[in-house]
Design a protein around this motif. Structure first.
Motif, PDB file in Angstrom:
ATOM      1  N   UNK A 379       0.906  -1.168  -0.106  1.00 42.02           N
ATOM      2  CA  UNK A 379      -0.087  -0.049  -0.130  1.00 42.02           C
ATOM      3  C   UNK A 379       0.842   1.145   0.219  1.00 42.02           C
ATOM      4  N   UNK A 380       0.519   2.142  -0.916  1.00 44.19           N
ATOM      5  CA  UNK A 380       1.542   3.302  -1.040  1.00 44.19           C
ATOM      6  C   UNK A 380       0.592   4.591  -1.376  1.00 44.19           C
ATOM      7  N   UNK A 381       1.096   5.625  -1.376  1.00 41.60           N
ATOM      8  CA  UNK A 381       0.484   6.986  -1.728  1.00 41.60           C
ATOM      9  C   UNK A 381       1.586   7.818  -2.383  1.00 41.60           C
ATOM     10  N   UNK A 382       1.196   8.653  -3.390  1.00 40.01           N
ATOM     11  CA  UNK A 382       2.199   9.631  -4.096  1.00 40.01           C
ATOM     12  C   UNK A 382       1.708  10.982  -3.662  1.00 40.01           C
ATOM     13  N   UNK A 383       2.350  11.748  -3.326  1.00 42.84           N
ATOM     14  CA  UNK A 383       2.187  13.420  -2.967  1.00 42.84           C
ATOM     15  C   UNK A 383       2.242  14.232  -4.223  1.00 42.84           C
ATOM     16  N   UNK A 384       2.066  15.243  -4.210  1.00 48.12           N
ATOM     17  CA  UNK A 384       1.775  16.399  -5.351  1.00 48.12           C
ATOM     18  C   UNK A 384       3.264  16.524  -6.047  1.00 48.12           C
ATOM     19  N   UNK A 385       4.301  16.194  -5.628  1.00 46.87           N
ATOM     20  CA  UNK A 385       5.362  16.278  -6.092  1.00 46.87           C
ATOM     21  C   UNK A 385       5.987  15.037  -6.665  1.00 46.87           C
ATOM     22  N   UNK A 386       5.023  13.940  -6.753  1.00 46.76           N
ATOM     23  CA  UNK A 386       5.413  12.859  -7.352  1.00 46.76           C
ATOM     24  C   UNK A 386       6.414  11.885  -6.334  1.00 46.76           C
ATOM     25  N   UNK A 387       6.746  12.091  -5.021  1.00 43.51           N
ATOM     26  CA  UNK A 387       7.232  11.168  -4.261  1.00 43.51           C
ATOM     27  C   UNK A 387       6.310  10.125  -3.678  1.00 43.51           C
ATOM     28  N   UNK A 388       6.762   8.872  -3.956  1.00 39.01           N
ATOM     29  CA  UNK A 388       5.860   7.633  -3.459  1.00 39.01           C
ATOM     30  C   UNK A 388       6.237   7.398  -2.203  1.00 39.01           C
ATOM     31  N   UNK A 389       5.353   7.152  -1.094  1.00 40.43           N
ATOM     32  CA  UNK A 389       5.703   6.757   0.102  1.00 40.43           C
ATOM     33  C   UNK A 389       4.893   5.274   0.295  1.00 40.43           C
ATOM     34  N   UNK A 390       5.564   4.306   0.872  1.00 39.04           N
ATOM     35  CA  UNK A 390       5.073   2.949   1.099  1.00 39.04           C
ATOM     36  C   UNK A 390       4.417   3.177   2.604  1.00 39.04           C
ATOM     37  N   UNK A 391       3.243   2.830   2.954  1.00 35.86           N
ATOM     38  CA  UNK A 391       2.482   2.847   3.794  1.00 35.86           C
ATOM     39  C   UNK A 391       2.499   1.626   4.755  1.00 35.86           C
ATOM     40  N   UNK A 392       2.224   0.508   3.773  1.00 32.39           N
ATOM     41  CA  UNK A 392       2.637  -0.817   4.637  1.00 32.39           C
ATOM     42  C   UNK A 392       2.181  -1.857   3.181  1.00 32.39           C
ATOM     43  N   UNK A 393       2.552  -3.175   3.902  1.00 33.11           N
ATOM     44  CA  UNK A 393       2.157  -4.365   3.143  1.00 33.11           C
ATOM     45  C   UNK A 393       0.462  -4.437   3.360  1.00 33.11           C
ATOM     46  N   UNK A 394      -0.170  -4.966   2.330  1.00 38.44           N
ATOM     47  CA  UNK A 394      -1.656  -4.967   2.260  1.00 38.44           C
ATOM     48  C   UNK A 394      -1.895  -6.122   3.353  1.00 38.44           C
ATOM     49  N   UNK A 395      -1.098  -7.071   3.509  1.00 41.15           N
ATOM     50  CA  UNK A 395      -1.517  -8.232   4.770  1.00 41.15           C
ATOM     51  C   UNK A 395      -1.182  -7.714   5.883  1.00 41.15           C
ATOM     52  N   UNK A 396      -0.393  -6.720   6.031  1.00 39.76           N
ATOM     53  CA  UNK A 396       0.150  -6.202   7.367  1.00 39.76           C
ATOM     54  C   UNK A 396      -0.742  -5.230   8.125  1.00 39.76           C
ATOM     55  N   UNK A 397      -1.630  -4.728   7.101  1.00 37.62           N
ATOM     56  CA  UNK A 397      -2.542  -3.799   7.593  1.00 37.62           C
ATOM     57  C   UNK A 397      -3.441  -4.252   8.939  1.00 37.62           C
TER      58      UNK A 397
END
Length: 514
Positions: A379-397
């Motif tokens: 699971x991840x999210x991309x900010x307005x500057x294009x940087x990707x952050x990994x939030x966590x594994x789907x299975x670790x949620x």
């Protein structure tokens, strides 16, 4: 058209024959010597009955022998099947049988396991690199789409799957890593403490270094003090490691005043690097840490903090050259529905780095590659500057009372407590809320009498009411995989032993290394 991974070494041997290619203790081999040894090994494998298209399993530690066999097998036209160095004989037997390997090359402390596994699988076991008197004249040609290596995944949801990486996958990923991302050249020295049977160590450290004509310093067994000594004594310019290695180096530096003067870049991958550890490393070693992201199935690098695009701690940067990375709706399985920036979803990848599929498993391949995109399970999210952050594994949620809790967010808070060395957050079953949040903690040496209640209160002050851990367990060490990644599934028993109630889990059992 031929594009063989073997020629990563072969071309550098032609261009830079007298440069030092690899260092292992007192052993120093030039590119000419290493390529000659690889071609002799290739000829030895041919004499042992290996033919182009065959699969050769390799169970060796981080030594020059691994390089001889790896490039020798590829030069002979075979596909390499690197075997996890911590497997037991029954697990090795499964890899041999599933991959259809015709031979297993092993030696040293791993020989006993290899011999037993090969015997039960009916596969020929070769002790050490089989060196023929005369080398092959040249490497066997290989097509870009031919399978160069089969790497077995960790098998967290069943039997390990064999990911097929092509010659194009590996050559391009190694080239992009060494040249586009790190600008490596002949004067660079790379510390190779990552296991070479793993995609990170194999593609980035080994193939990336040799692609650039640089020097690879091998470390068969990692420890913080030994790594610090190697950084200093070998004049290492580029360090590649996983978060636990960064933690170990910072701890080693607390009792050793020596500092590497040549170190210009430090690369972190394999798991999320806590920002607090990144900051401690950069302060201690005066070197920028560049965090990247990838998986075995993406050869492995997909994104990277690239200085020319800007870097941002806590993120994994932007997609690497020739690769697209997006965030898709994690709840839709049969198609890819891309999300807008700022929305959390499943990270999906497409490009030259995406593997050719799982060996003899079309169903798993079809589930993983949808609409041309590889679904990472992260699971991840991309900010307005294009940087990707990994939030966590789907299975670790962790889903607590209907709220989605991302363990990494909680871990980032707890690891900043002055007494906490390492932390892993997991979900444990709870009758009232479905799951409860449990923090498994390793304390720093000399931390004193730090109890669960103190850590719960620390979290409570810095996290929303639904996010802070109600349970804390203390362990002496985290269970680690071969690359130093914390094995959260091995912590389930520790978390399950915690009593419900705020901070009541102050006991705990010692974690075992895996």
């Amino acid at each position: 058209m031929s594009l063989s991974v073997a020629n990563v070494l072969g071309e550098s041997a032609r261009r830079y024959p007298d440069r030092i290619a690899v260092v292992e203790g007192a052993v120093r081999l030039t590119y000419r010597e290493l390529w000659h040894d690889a071609l002799r090994c290739g000829a030895g494998l041919r004499a042992a009955g290996v033919r182009p298209g065959d699969r050769v399993a390799v169970l060796l530690p981080n030594t020059t022998e691994f390089l001889r066999v790896y490039y020798g097998a590829l030069a002979a036209g075979a596909t390499v099947v690197p075997v996890h160095g911590l497997l037991v004989a029954e697990e090795v037997r499964y890899v041999l049988e599933h991959s259809g390997a015709v031979a297993l090359v092993s030696g040293g402390p791993l020989w006993a396991v290899a011999e037993e596994a090969a015997r039960s699988a009916g596969v020929r076991a070769l002790q050490g690199a089989p060196m023929a008197p005369e080398p092959l004249r040249a490497a066997e040609p290989a097509g870009p789409g031919d399978t160069a290596a089969i790497l077995y995944t960790s098998g967290t949801t069943g039997r390990p799957k064999g990911a097929r990486l092509t010659h194009l996958n590996i050559v391009l990923n190694a080239s992009v890593t060494s040249q586009d991302l790190l600008g490596m050249g002949e004067r660079d020295v790379v510390l190779g403490c990552l296991p070479l049977f793993h995609s990170y160590g194999q593609t980035c450290a080994m193939n990336g270094t040799l692609r650039a004509g640089a020097t690879l310093v091998l470390m068969p067994r990692f420890s913080g003090p030994a790594a610090l000594a190697a950084l200093v004594e070998e004049g290492v310019t580029v360090f590649m490691g996983v978060p636990t290695m960064y933690h170990a180096l910072v701890e080693a530096a607390a009792s050793d005043e020596r500092r590497p003067v040549a170190l210009r870049a430090a690369v972190s991958g394999g798991a999320a690097l806590p920002v607090a550890v990144l900051e401690r490393f950069e302060e201690t070693f005066a070197t920028q840490v560049l965090e990247g992201y990838g998986l075995t199935e993406t050869s492995p690098v997909a994104t990277f903090n690239q200085p020319h695009l800007g870097t941002r701690p806590g993120t994994v940067g932007h997609p690497v050259w020739g690769v697209e990375v997006e965030v898709a709706d994690a709840g839709v399985d049969d198609r890819i529905e891309l999300l807008a920036d700022g929305e959390i979803g499943e990270v999906v990848v497409r490009g030259h780095n995406v593997f050719a599929g799982y060996l003899d498993d079309p169903e798993a391949t079809a589930a993983a590659v949808v609409d041309g995109w590889f679904r990472t399970g992260d699971l991840g999210v991309r900010d307005e500057d294009g940087f990707l952050s990994i939030v966590d594994r789907k299975k670790d949620l962790v889903i607590r009372g209907g709220f989605n809790i991302y363990p990494r967010e909680v871990e980032e808070v707890l690891v900043r407590h002055p007494s906490v060395a390492e932390v892993a957050v997991i979900g444990v079953p709870d009758e009232a809320r479905g799951e409860e949040i449990c923090a498994v903690v390793v304390l720093r040496p000399g931390a004193g009498d730090v109890g669960a209640a103190e850590l719960v209160e620390w979290s409570k002050e810095r996290l929303g009411r639904h996010k802070y851990p109600r349970l804390v367990r203390f362990v002496d060490a985290m269970p680690l995989g071969p690359t130093g990644k914390v094995l959260k599934r091995a912590l389930a028993g520790v978390g399950a032993g915690a009593d419900s109630g705020s901070g009541s889990g102050s006991g705990g059992s010692e974690g075992s290394r895996g």
